[in-house]
Each structure stands twice: as C-alpha cells, then as structure tokens.
Design an enzyme around this catalytic site. Structure first.
Site, PDB file in Angstrom:
ATOM      1  N   ARG A 112       0.802  -1.219   0.000  1.00  0.00           N
ATOM      2  CA  ARG A 112       0.000   0.000   0.000  1.00  0.00           C
ATOM      3  C   ARG A 112       0.842   1.279   0.000  1.00  0.00           C
ATOM      4  O   ARG A 112       0.309   2.352  -0.191  1.00  0.00           O
ATOM      5  CB  ARG A 112      -0.899  -0.004   1.242  1.00  0.00           C
ATOM      6  N   ARG A 161       8.199   6.754  -4.948  1.00  0.00           N
ATOM      7  CA  ARG A 161       8.263   7.705  -6.077  1.00  0.00           C
ATOM      8  C   ARG A 161       9.621   8.351  -6.261  1.00  0.00           C
ATOM      9  O   ARG A 161      10.256   8.681  -5.280  1.00  0.00           O
ATOM     10  CB  ARG A 161       7.382   8.885  -5.732  1.00  0.00           C
ATOM     11  N   ARG A 198      -7.467  -5.511  15.257  1.00  0.00           N
ATOM     12  CA  ARG A 198      -6.472  -4.719  15.948  1.00  0.00           C
ATOM     13  C   ARG A 198      -7.203  -3.463  16.408  1.00  0.00           C
ATOM     14  O   ARG A 198      -7.976  -2.866  15.638  1.00  0.00           O
ATOM     15  CB  ARG A 198      -5.354  -4.362  14.957  1.00  0.00           C
ATOM     16  N   ARG A 257       1.613   7.391  15.897  1.00  0.00           N
ATOM     17  CA  ARG A 257       1.605   8.723  15.284  1.00  0.00           C
ATOM     18  C   ARG A 257       0.944   9.754  16.198  1.00  0.00           C
ATOM     19  O   ARG A 257       0.186   9.393  17.102  1.00  0.00           O
ATOM     20  CB  ARG A 257       0.939   8.728  13.917  1.00  0.00           C
ATOM     21  N   GLU A 301      -1.765   8.197  18.932  1.00  0.00           N
ATOM     22  CA  GLU A 301      -2.464   6.984  18.533  1.00  0.00           C
ATOM     23  C   GLU A 301      -1.662   5.755  18.984  1.00  0.00           C
ATOM     24  O   GLU A 301      -0.564   5.508  18.485  1.00  0.00           O
ATOM     25  CB  GLU A 301      -2.608   7.003  17.009  1.00  0.00           C
ATOM     26  N   TYR A 307     -10.943  -3.799   5.482  1.00  0.00           N
ATOM     27  CA  TYR A 307     -10.525  -2.409   5.612  1.00  0.00           C
ATOM     28  C   TYR A 307     -10.976  -1.688   4.354  1.00  0.00           C
ATOM     29  O   TYR A 307     -10.525  -2.004   3.264  1.00  0.00           O
ATOM     30  CB  TYR A 307      -9.006  -2.286   5.768  1.00  0.00           C
ATOM     31  N   ASP A 318     -11.556   2.164   2.623  1.00  0.00           N
ATOM     32  CA  ASP A 318     -11.497   3.621   2.724  1.00  0.00           C
ATOM     33  C   ASP A 318     -12.898   4.194   2.514  1.00  0.00           C
ATOM     34  O   ASP A 318     -13.799   3.503   2.041  1.00  0.00           O
ATOM     35  CB  ASP A 318     -10.530   4.164   1.664  1.00  0.00           C
TER      36      ASP A 318
HETATM   37  P1  FAD Z   1     -18.527   2.536  10.895  1.00  0.00           P
HETATM   38  O1  FAD Z   1     -18.072   3.927  10.725  1.00  0.00           O
HETATM   39  O2  FAD Z   1     -17.792   1.692  11.875  1.00  0.00           O
HETATM   40  O3  FAD Z   1     -20.079   2.554  11.280  1.00  0.00           O
HETATM   41  C1  FAD Z   1     -20.751   1.439  11.803  1.00  0.00           C
HETATM   42  C2  FAD Z   1     -21.744   1.939  12.821  1.00  0.00           C
HETATM   43  O4  FAD Z   1     -22.552   0.837  13.265  1.00  0.00           O
HETATM   44  C3  FAD Z   1     -21.084   2.509  14.078  1.00  0.00           C
HETATM   45  O5  FAD Z   1     -21.541   3.824  14.308  1.00  0.00           O
HETATM   46  C4  FAD Z   1     -21.517   1.564  15.194  1.00  0.00           C
HETATM   47  O6  FAD Z   1     -21.724   2.219  16.428  1.00  0.00           O
HETATM   48  C5  FAD Z   1     -22.825   1.000  14.630  1.00  0.00           C
HETATM   49  N1  FAD Z   1     -23.174  -0.296  15.203  1.00  0.00           N
HETATM   50  C6  FAD Z   1     -22.427  -1.413  15.236  1.00  0.00           C
HETATM   51  N2  FAD Z   1     -23.084  -2.406  15.869  1.00  0.00           N
HETATM   52  C7  FAD Z   1     -24.295  -1.892  16.231  1.00  0.00           C
HETATM   53  C8  FAD Z   1     -25.417  -2.428  16.933  1.00  0.00           C
HETATM   54  N3  FAD Z   1     -25.408  -3.666  17.410  1.00  0.00           N
HETATM   55  N4  FAD Z   1     -26.494  -1.634  17.137  1.00  0.00           N
HETATM   56  C9  FAD Z   1     -26.498  -0.352  16.685  1.00  0.00           C
HETATM   57  N5  FAD Z   1     -25.451   0.200  16.030  1.00  0.00           N
HETATM   58  C10 FAD Z   1     -24.366  -0.562  15.802  1.00  0.00           C
HETATM   59  N6  FAD Z   1     -10.831   6.066   5.195  1.00  0.00           N
HETATM   60  C11 FAD Z   1     -10.385   6.999   4.326  1.00  0.00           C
HETATM   61  O7  FAD Z   1     -10.910   7.107   3.208  1.00  0.00           O
HETATM   62  N7  FAD Z   1      -9.387   7.869   4.682  1.00  0.00           N
HETATM   63  C12 FAD Z   1      -8.761   7.816   5.897  1.00  0.00           C
HETATM   64  O8  FAD Z   1      -7.854   8.610   6.165  1.00  0.00           O
HETATM   65  C13 FAD Z   1      -9.196   6.823   6.822  1.00  0.00           C
HETATM   66  N8  FAD Z   1      -8.628   6.730   8.042  1.00  0.00           N
HETATM   67  C14 FAD Z   1      -9.026   5.746   8.894  1.00  0.00           C
HETATM   68  C15 FAD Z   1      -8.378   5.665  10.129  1.00  0.00           C
HETATM   69  C16 FAD Z   1      -8.749   4.674  11.019  1.00  0.00           C
HETATM   70  C17 FAD Z   1      -8.068   4.585  12.354  1.00  0.00           C
HETATM   71  C18 FAD Z   1      -9.749   3.732  10.659  1.00  0.00           C
HETATM   72  C19 FAD Z   1     -10.128   2.614  11.588  1.00  0.00           C
HETATM   73  C20 FAD Z   1     -10.420   3.834   9.449  1.00  0.00           C
HETATM   74  C21 FAD Z   1     -10.053   4.841   8.541  1.00  0.00           C
HETATM   75  N9  FAD Z   1     -10.711   4.993   7.312  1.00  0.00           N
HETATM   76  C22 FAD Z   1     -10.264   5.947   6.432  1.00  0.00           C
HETATM   77  C23 FAD Z   1     -11.854   4.128   6.917  1.00  0.00           C
HETATM   78  C24 FAD Z   1     -13.233   4.725   7.312  1.00  0.00           C
HETATM   79  O9  FAD Z   1     -13.273   4.896   8.706  1.00  0.00           O
HETATM   80  C25 FAD Z   1     -14.352   3.774   6.829  1.00  0.00           C
HETATM   81  O10 FAD Z   1     -14.346   3.688   5.414  1.00  0.00           O
HETATM   82  C26 FAD Z   1     -15.776   4.168   7.254  1.00  0.00           C
HETATM   83  O11 FAD Z   1     -15.857   4.753   8.507  1.00  0.00           O
HETATM   84  C27 FAD Z   1     -16.660   2.929   7.211  1.00  0.00           C
HETATM   85  O12 FAD Z   1     -17.993   3.238   7.531  1.00  0.00           O
HETATM   86  P2  FAD Z   1     -18.996   2.126   8.049  1.00  0.00           P
HETATM   87  O13 FAD Z   1     -20.340   2.726   8.079  1.00  0.00           O
HETATM   88  O14 FAD Z   1     -18.788   0.878   7.263  1.00  0.00           O
HETATM   89  O15 FAD Z   1     -18.479   1.742   9.512  1.00  0.00           O
HETATM   90  N1  UDP Z   2       3.860   1.995   7.379  1.00  0.00           N
HETATM   91  C1  UDP Z   2       5.172   2.034   7.800  1.00  0.00           C
HETATM   92  N2  UDP Z   2       5.705   3.228   8.183  1.00  0.00           N
HETATM   93  C2  UDP Z   2       4.994   4.385   8.177  1.00  0.00           C
HETATM   94  C3  UDP Z   2       3.658   4.347   7.740  1.00  0.00           C
HETATM   95  C4  UDP Z   2       3.114   3.136   7.355  1.00  0.00           C
HETATM   96  O1  UDP Z   2       5.833   1.019   7.830  1.00  0.00           O
HETATM   97  O2  UDP Z   2       5.554   5.434   8.561  1.00  0.00           O
HETATM   98  C5  UDP Z   2       3.284   0.671   6.982  1.00  0.00           C
HETATM   99  C6  UDP Z   2       2.611  -0.048   8.134  1.00  0.00           C
HETATM  100  O3  UDP Z   2       2.840  -1.440   7.975  1.00  0.00           O
HETATM  101  C7  UDP Z   2       1.146   0.259   7.941  1.00  0.00           C
HETATM  102  C8  UDP Z   2       1.042   0.259   6.420  1.00  0.00           C
HETATM  103  O4  UDP Z   2       2.287   0.815   5.989  1.00  0.00           O
HETATM  104  O5  UDP Z   2       0.330  -0.713   8.557  1.00  0.00           O
HETATM  105  C9  UDP Z   2      -0.136   1.060   5.865  1.00  0.00           C
HETATM  106  O6  UDP Z   2       0.020   2.399   6.195  1.00  0.00           O
HETATM  107  P1  UDP Z   2      -1.147   3.453   6.059  1.00  0.00           P
HETATM  108  O7  UDP Z   2      -0.605   4.803   6.365  1.00  0.00           O
HETATM  109  O8  UDP Z   2      -1.834   3.216   4.755  1.00  0.00           O
HETATM  110  O9  UDP Z   2      -2.057   2.936   7.259  1.00  0.00           O
HETATM  111  P2  UDP Z   2      -3.402   3.483   7.924  1.00  0.00           P
HETATM  112  O10 UDP Z   2      -3.373   4.983   7.897  1.00  0.00           O
HETATM  113  O11 UDP Z   2      -4.497   2.881   7.139  1.00  0.00           O
HETATM  114  O12 UDP Z   2      -3.280   2.962   9.305  1.00  0.00           O
END
Ligand code: FAD
Ligand code: UDP
Length: 370
Positions: free
Chosen positions: A174, A178, A251, A282, A302, A350, A352
């Site tokens: 991922r 560049r 995780r 981070r 985090e 996972y 986005d």
């Molecule tokens: P969720 O947002 O998890 O929504 C599910 C909802 O269901 C929750 O509100 C939960 O409370 C509810 N729920 C679950 N079980 C029940 C129940 N039994 N009863 C009632 N409600 C319930 N994407 C990007 O494009 N860019 C990013 O930079 C990015 N950063 C991320 C960083 C992190 C740390 C993480 C974990 C994800 C990141 N993502 C990012 C991905 C993004 O968060 C997801 O694409 C998006 O939030 C998914 O939406 P969802 O509705 O599937 O899930």
């Molecule tokens: N990663 C790394 N060093 C960094 C940033 C990311 O080795 O400084 C690796 C790490 O294994 C991570 C993966 O690249 O799980 C994906 O990184 P990304 O930033 O896409 O992760 P996210 O923001 O989704 O946690």
C-alpha cells in the site's frame, strides 16, 4: 412497531447513511439506529475550541472515483488538504511517502538516477527472494535495509503487535514509492477534508430520516426484526450470528487526546513515530486538516492496542484463519432473507471512505432492481 418501516438500518456510519439517503430518495420509509451517542460512526468529529477533532483517527478523503467524488460534493464542499505525513526516527524527520525528499534525507542523493542506483544497491542483497513469504521479505525486496529498518519495521510491528516476519506481504504494497520530490501521500486525483469536518456530510445524508441513538440492535433484537420489511446490518458479522463460527480478530487503537494552550504543536497534521520503543505510532494535530488559526490546539497520540470485548474493532486481521471464519459467516448471511450486510464490520474488510460509499451505492442499486 409492526412493519412500520421499509428499511431498518443498523449503524449510522458512512455506509448506513449513504444507503439510507438513497432509500429515502426513492420514497422508502427508513429508521436508522446506532448504539453510539452520535451519528457518523468512525468519521465523527467533535468540535473543541473551533477545531474539528477526528475522534476515531485521522480521516483524509481521497479517491480516483469521479462518481464518488461528485456524489460527496453534492453535500459538502472540500478544502484542498493534501496529506504529507512526516516520519520521526531517532530524532530526525523524514518525508513520506518514500520519495526524492526521503532519499535525499537518508542518503544525500539528489537526482532520481542517483536514488535509483542507491536503491538497487540496497535491494541487491535480497535479490534471491522471489516470492516474499512475509512483510519483512516484501519490504526488504522492495526497498532494502536502510528504509526498512528506519521507517517500516518498528512502525509496522507496533501497529500490528506482531513480528514483520509473521505479517502478510500485501500490507506493505500500500505504500507508494516515487522518484519525484512530491510528498503527497496519495496518488488519487481527488483529495481533501470537508469544510467543517465530516459531521455536515453525515447530517446532510441523514436529513429527514429518523435516527435513534444509544440504541443497540442486540438489546431488543426481535422487536427490531419486526419493525421493518428489510434490515441493513452494518455492525460486526460474528456478533450478528452469535459467534457460532468463532470470533473474528481485530487490531484496536487507544487515542490519548490533549488540548494544549499553544497555537501549534508540530506544524503538520500527521507525524509518524517509526521507532519500536516509542509506544505510539503517530501524533495527529487536528487543526491542520482545515488550516485552523485557533489560539489553542488539540493533538492525539495513537496507540495500537490488542482487541478485546468492549474495545473498538478498528483494523480487521485478514489472515487465512480469520478469512475462513468470515467466509463461514458470509455463507450464513447469504441464507438470510430480507437482511442485507454492508460496511467495514459486516464485510470484515478495511475499506477507505470512497470504497465504503461506492459499496453502499452499489448495494442500493442492486436492491432497487430486485
Ligand atoms: P462505521 O463507521 O464503523 O459505522 C458502523 C456503525 O454501526 C457505528 O456507528 C456503530 O456504532 C454502529 N453499530 C455497530 N453495531 C451496532 C449495533 N449492534 N447496534 C447499533 N449500532 C451498531 N478512510 C479513508 O478514506 N481515509 C482515511 O484517512 C481513513 N482513516 C481511517 C483511520 C482509522 C483509524 C480507521 C479505523 C479507518 C479509517 N478509514 C479511512 C476508513 C473509514 O473509517 C471507513 O471507510 C468508514 O468509517 C466505514 O464506515 P462504516 O459505516 O462501514 O463503519
Ligand atoms: N507503514 C510504515 N511506516 C509508516 C507508515 C506506514 O511502515 O511510517 C506501513 C505499516 O505497515 C502500515 C502500512 O504501511 O500498517 C499502511 O500504512 P497506512 O498509512 O496506509 O495505514 P493506515 O493509515 O491505514 O493505518
């Protein structure tokens, strides 16, 4: 509440909100429930002193999908934020993703030709690896020892709580690589943060739709099952089936938030800490997502964390063992009449935000044609 609604949508996250919006637009009666005390799922922002704090981790919208980009722009305006994280290792800062700036900082090379030669020299040691069996082999084959030891190994092992030798190779693919001086973390054509954070996007999607918060589907399952003709479930698929095929592994993360009485803590939205000994991966400084000029600042450390009941399931651990369990649930799901499964928790993937939106639109299209 006998079949008062066409759709009960469990989960007010992005997937549920997009699906509900489309269903309502088509004249369907929808009820959205969420166990949390707010809408938006993991993209929810909390406003602190005028700063939109990404409560469940930094969220940067980026996509190559023009249809999805146009879709979200109907509801909110995006700013021109470009993610350019820094990596801190042994007191020095490096640019990410791996690009000419990083290569200059590591080795003093100035031209793409010099950088390519240096990387070839670093890779040569690992030429014998044909099929990388794990993340460590993949990374060494891709970029050699210097980058792996300083910028990848420590970060990856703390993020996943496992040795890089036990992790699947695909995780590292991922990271873009560049030979230009370009610190844009993403290659996508469109990128930004909604002006005012993500809550206005969710509020617009759910406008005119009944939403009940602090409402857990499992606490009154038979009542909810009878209140609508169809159910869209966006929670954990193993929980839905009472863990009968086993528990899926995740995780988790622990967010340590500080509101500081200074204007600027680190001068950038994201700084990664790539040493194994630093306990967090981070530090996010939220105001920089929207070029904020507030007098104070909010930062979040985090910390990767083991998952246990009661903690948030953030990253699915998509190894063979878990995928076998998930596939067993998928089979059960296919046999459920009138119940749809969608979103990152029900799909155990996972995804986005752009993929989440595309998948929700797709599910609705299929439902409509049905
Ligand atoms: P969720 O947002 O998890 O929504 C599910 C909802 O269901 C929750 O509100 C939960 O409370 C509810 N729920 C679950 N079980 C029940 C129940 N039994 N009863 C009632 N409600 C319930 N994407 C990007 O494009 N860019 C990013 O930079 C990015 N950063 C991320 C960083 C992190 C740390 C993480 C974990 C994800 C990141 N993502 C990012 C991905 C993004 O968060 C997801 O694409 C998006 O939030 C998914 O939406 P969802 O509705 O599937 O899930
Ligand atoms: N990663 C790394 N060093 C960094 C940033 C990311 O080795 O400084 C690796 C790490 O294994 C991570 C993966 O690249 O799980 C994906 O990184 P990304 O930033 O896409 O992760 P996210 O923001 O989704 O946690």
């Amino acid at each position: 509440m006998m079949e008062k609604y066409d759709y009960l949508i469990v989960g007010a996250g992005l997937f549920g909100a997009v699906f509900a919006h489309e269903a309502r637009k088509a004249g369907k009666r929808c009820l959205v429930i969420d166990k949390r005390n707010h809408k938006g799922g993991n993209i929810y922002c909390e406003n602190i002193d005028g700063i939109n704090v990404h409560k469940y981790g930094a969220h940067i919208f980026h996509t190559d999908n023009k249809e999805v980009w146009d879709y979200v722009n109907q509801f909110v305006e995006f700013n021109r934020f470009t993610n350019s994280p820094l990596a801190s290792f042994e007191g020095k800062l490096y640019n990410l993703p791996f690009n000419m700036n990083t290569f200059y900082q590591l080795w003093g090379v100035r031209t793409p030709e010099e950088a390519k030669a240096k990387i070839e020299e670093q890779r040569a040691e690992f030429d014998h690896i044909n099929e990388p069996a794990n993340l460590e082999e993949q990374a060494l084959k891709l970029c050699g020892r210097d980058i792996y030891n300083s910028l990848i190994k420590g970060y990856t092992e703390k993020q996943w709580g496992q040795s890089a030798k036990e992790l699947p190779a695909f995780i590292i693919k991922r990271l873009p690589f560049r030979f230009r001086y370009d610190n844009n973390y993403f290659n996508d054509a469109y990128q930004g943060i909604p002006k005012g954070g993500y809550n206005p996007l969710i509020d617009s999607l759910l406008e005119g739709i009944e939403v009940r918060l602090n409402t857990n589907y499992f606490e009154n399952r038979s009542m909810w099952d009878n209140c609508a003709q169809h159910i869209l479930f966006t929670g954990c698929i193993d929980e839905f089936f009472d863990y009968q095929c086993g528990h899926l592994e995740y995780r988790s993360l622990r967010f340590e938030q500080h509101h500081l009485n200074i204007e600027d803590f680190q001068g950038n939205a994201v700084v990664n800490y790539t040493e194994r000994d630093v306990p967090y991966t981070r530090i996010i400084e939220h105001k920089h997502f929207e070029f904020g000029s507030q007098p104070t600042t909010v930062i979040t450390y985090e910390h990767p964390d083991n998952f246990a009941p009661g903690k948030e399931p953030y990253y699915p651990v998509n190894n063979d063992k878990n995928m076998e369990i998930f596939n067993a649930y998928k089979k059960l799901a296919e046999g459920c009449k009138n119940i749809l499964f969608g979103g990152r928790l029900a799909q155990y993937a996972y995804a986005d935000m752009d993929d989440t939106i595309a998948a929700a639109l797709d599910l609705w299209k299929k439902q409509k044609d049905f």
